[in-house]
Design a protein around this motif. Structure first.
Motif, PDB file in Angstrom:
ATOM      1  N   THR A  42      11.695  15.012  66.475  1.00 46.90           N
ATOM      2  CA  THR A  42      11.041  13.833  65.808  1.00 46.90           C
ATOM      3  C   THR A  42      10.828  12.775  67.103  1.00 46.90           C
ATOM      4  O   THR A  42      11.078  12.950  68.154  1.00 46.90           O
ATOM      5  N   GLY A  43      10.008  11.684  66.535  1.00 46.61           N
ATOM      6  CA  GLY A  43       9.720  10.554  67.112  1.00 46.61           C
ATOM      7  C   GLY A  43      10.851   9.921  68.031  1.00 46.61           C
ATOM      8  O   GLY A  43      10.794   9.535  69.181  1.00 46.61           O
ATOM      9  N   SER A  44      12.052   9.874  67.155  1.00 41.65           N
ATOM     10  CA  SER A  44      13.130   9.075  67.885  1.00 41.65           C
ATOM     11  C   SER A  44      13.807   9.803  68.903  1.00 41.65           C
ATOM     12  O   SER A  44      14.052   9.370  70.010  1.00 41.65           O
ATOM     13  N   ASN A  47      11.564   9.892  71.858  1.00 41.46           N
ATOM     14  CA  ASN A  47      11.626   8.518  72.890  1.00 41.46           C
ATOM     15  C   ASN A  47      12.923   8.326  73.671  1.00 41.46           C
ATOM     16  O   ASN A  47      12.786   8.291  74.693  1.00 41.46           O
ATOM     17  N   HIS A  68      10.677  -0.205  68.104  1.00 43.75           N
ATOM     18  CA  HIS A  68      11.260   0.899  67.553  1.00 43.75           C
ATOM     19  C   HIS A  68      12.798   1.568  68.044  1.00 43.75           C
ATOM     20  O   HIS A  68      13.660   1.611  67.619  1.00 43.75           O
ATOM     21  N   GLU A  73      16.461   3.198  66.122  1.00 49.46           N
ATOM     22  CA  GLU A  73      16.885   4.442  66.468  1.00 49.46           C
ATOM     23  C   GLU A  73      18.382   4.433  66.601  1.00 49.46           C
ATOM     24  O   GLU A  73      18.992   5.214  67.243  1.00 49.46           O
ATOM     25  N   GLU A 120       5.217  -0.240  72.855  1.00 53.02           N
ATOM     26  CA  GLU A 120       4.833   0.627  71.523  1.00 53.02           C
ATOM     27  C   GLU A 120       3.447   0.576  71.192  1.00 53.02           C
ATOM     28  O   GLU A 120       2.940  -0.610  70.953  1.00 53.02           O
ATOM     29  N   ASN A 124       4.620  -1.177  65.356  1.00 54.43           N
ATOM     30  CA  ASN A 124       5.245  -0.964  63.973  1.00 54.43           C
ATOM     31  C   ASN A 124       5.453  -2.389  63.180  1.00 54.43           C
ATOM     32  O   ASN A 124       4.570  -2.732  62.452  1.00 54.43           O
ATOM     33  N   ASP A 153       6.012   4.269  73.469  1.00 49.62           N
ATOM     34  CA  ASP A 153       6.365   4.929  72.358  1.00 49.62           C
ATOM     35  C   ASP A 153       4.824   4.923  71.597  1.00 49.62           C
ATOM     36  O   ASP A 153       4.659   4.044  70.946  1.00 49.62           O
ATOM     37  N   ALA A 155       4.007   6.670  68.863  1.00 45.22           N
ATOM     38  CA  ALA A 155       3.968   7.271  67.491  1.00 45.22           C
ATOM     39  C   ALA A 155       2.831   7.272  66.904  1.00 45.22           C
ATOM     40  O   ALA A 155       2.454   8.218  66.175  1.00 45.22           O
ATOM     41  N   ARG A 156       1.955   5.977  67.191  1.00 43.03           N
ATOM     42  CA  ARG A 156       0.832   5.951  66.598  1.00 43.03           C
ATOM     43  C   ARG A 156      -0.468   5.726  67.542  1.00 43.03           C
ATOM     44  O   ARG A 156      -1.339   4.884  67.349  1.00 43.03           O
ATOM     45  N   CYS A 181       3.513  10.920  67.866  1.00 41.56           N
ATOM     46  CA  CYS A 181       3.973  11.818  66.554  1.00 41.56           C
ATOM     47  C   CYS A 181       2.773  12.434  66.042  1.00 41.56           C
ATOM     48  O   CYS A 181       1.702  12.065  65.875  1.00 41.56           O
ATOM     49  N   SER A 183       3.485  13.466  62.994  1.00 39.66           N
ATOM     50  CA  SER A 183       4.102  13.552  61.744  1.00 39.66           C
ATOM     51  C   SER A 183       3.813  12.426  61.045  1.00 39.66           C
ATOM     52  O   SER A 183       4.249  12.042  59.900  1.00 39.66           O
ATOM     53  N   LYS A 184       2.870  11.321  61.562  1.00 43.10           N
ATOM     54  CA  LYS A 184       2.557  10.234  60.814  1.00 43.10           C
ATOM     55  C   LYS A 184       1.486  10.253  60.387  1.00 43.10           C
ATOM     56  O   LYS A 184       0.981  10.971  59.558  1.00 43.10           O
TER      57      LYS A 184
HETATM   58  C1  PLP Z   1       6.740   3.117  66.697  1.00 44.17           C
HETATM   59  C2  PLP Z   1       7.564   4.336  66.102  1.00 44.17           C
HETATM   60  N1  PLP Z   1       8.284   5.033  66.954  1.00 44.17           N
HETATM   61  C3  PLP Z   1       9.077   6.060  66.779  1.00 44.17           C
HETATM   62  C4  PLP Z   1       9.184   6.412  65.326  1.00 44.17           C
HETATM   63  C5  PLP Z   1      10.094   7.570  64.883  1.00 44.17           C
HETATM   64  O1  PLP Z   1       9.835   8.752  64.469  1.00 44.17           O
HETATM   65  P1  PLP Z   1      10.752   9.710  63.768  1.00 44.17           P
HETATM   66  O2  PLP Z   1      10.788   9.002  62.448  1.00 44.17           O
HETATM   67  O3  PLP Z   1       9.851  10.972  63.856  1.00 44.17           O
HETATM   68  O4  PLP Z   1      12.093   9.747  64.319  1.00 44.17           O
HETATM   69  C6  PLP Z   1       8.640   5.735  64.406  1.00 44.17           C
HETATM   70  C7  PLP Z   1       8.690   6.219  62.976  1.00 44.17           C
HETATM   71  O5  PLP Z   1       8.512   5.459  62.080  1.00 44.17           O
HETATM   72  C8  PLP Z   1       7.834   4.507  64.600  1.00 44.17           C
HETATM   73  O6  PLP Z   1       7.246   3.834  63.905  1.00 44.17           O
END
Ligand code: PLP
Length: 324
Positions: A42-44, A47, A68, A73, A120, A124, A153, A155-156, A181, A183-184
């Motif tokens: 996972t992204g969490s 990170n 995030h 987290e 980030e 988000n 971070d 993720a995006r 990530c 998965s997003k």
């Molecule tokens: C900016 C950001 N970082 C990390 C994550 C964490 O990803 P995961 O849901 O895979 O743990 C998210 C999830 O929405 C996110 O928006």
């Protein structure tokens, strides 16, 4: 993607013997110009592994109050890493590097020493805002001047790359660690990747196992990620255009919290007749999903599974509800 998963060659990734995972890691490391990478569930987790690489227990991370890593987290930096966090007032992607520089605490016998800064990209809770490359360069200088690590971070980060046209390798060279990530927006079912030096990724592998993230035949997941990287990055421009159309539809109701840059549409319902849970419930009843981020803050997201007809329908439903 499902076919790629079914065809994946697999091995035991705890022993770094899964060829599909190894290929994914090599690809992502190369995209960002780093020596190595590590697949994470996972992204969490990605990170938190990165933060543990940069900040020893009892020492300090700087990030923004809406990040995030300190919002969603579940206190992991403190719970797993013993990391003390201090935040600047959130301005989403609009960061002032001088404010961050002013927060750095030096080594010594008295104060918590600052060890790293996290940002980030895209942001988000900042409505998908993109941190400009110039700001990131200034933050790198702040980190270098103070001897700090710099984590992204990401993720995006793919969305930032598509929106601003900044090559991924340009982002890569600015950070000591990135988590990205699959998965997003990229549409893989599972998975994130940590990027950094070979020495850091060796330690990251141990931290991942300690956190319960050592996976066995993970190649089926890595194959989905590789497919996503090959086919779903440049098309993010479509998601951005659809988000802009949604924003245009709801803007006349005074609920757009910030200009839309990527695939997130941030809503501020401070002056609206209904609050965020009420909007989300009414929309859900008509098959449109809205994220509630606060009593009067909500978020719309466009993604791979939403086409133009879906955006039109969402816009119809939301405008009808907002009109009251
Ligand atoms: C900016 C950001 N970082 C990390 C994550 C964490 O990803 P995961 O849901 O895979 O743990 C998210 C999830 O929405 C996110 O928006």
């Amino acid at each position: 993607m499902r076919a790629a998963m079914a065809d994946a060659e697999v091995g035991d990734d705890v022993y770094a013997e899964d060829p599909s995972v190894n290929a994914l890691e090599a690809e992502v490391a190369a995209l960002f110009g780093h020596e190595a990478a590590l697949f994470a569930p996972t992204g969490s987790m990605a990170n938190q592994i990165a933060l543990q690489l940069l900040v020893p227990p009892g020492e300090e991370l700087l990030c923004d109050a809406d990040a995030h890593v300190v919002t969603y987290e579940i206190g992991a930096a403190a719970a797993y890493g013993g990391i003390s966090s201090r935040t600047w007032t959130s301005v989403g992607a609009d960061i002032d590097p001088e404010v961050v520089a002013g927060m750095v605490r030096p080594d010594g016998y008295h104060a918590v020493p600052t060890r790293a800064i996290a940002v980030e990209q895209t942001h988000n809770r900042g409505g998908g805002g993109v941190i400009p490359l110039g700001t990131l360069r200034d933050l790198r200088r702040v980190a270098d001047d103070a001897g700090l690590g710099l984590h992204c971070d990401g993720a995006r980060i793919w969305h930032a790359h598509v929106a601003d046209g900044v090559p991924l390798i340009e982002y890569g060279r600015l950070f000591d660690t990135l988590s990205v990530c699959l998965s997003k927006g990229l549409g893989a079912p599972v998975g994130s990747v940590i990027v950094g030096s070979a020495e850091k990724m060796t330690r990251a592998r141990l931290l991942r196992k300690r956190m319960g993230g050592g996976m066995r035949q993970a190649g089926v997941l890595a194959a989905a990620g590789r497919y996503a990287l090959a086919h779903h990055v440049e098309r993010l421009a479509e998601d951005h255009a659809r988000a802009a159309r949604l924003a245009e539809a709801v803007a006349p109701f005074g609920v757009l919290a910030a200009p839309v840059r990527t695939n997130l549409v941030p809503l501020d319902l401070g002056k609206a007749a209904l609050d965020a849970p009420a909007l989300a419930a009414a929309a859900r009843a008509e098959g449109v999903l809205v994220s509630v981020l606060g009593p009067r803050i909500a978020r719309l997201v466009t993604h791979l599974d939403l086409d133009d007809a879906g955006v039109d329908r969402a816009a119809d439903v939301l405008t009808r509800i907002l009109r009251g």
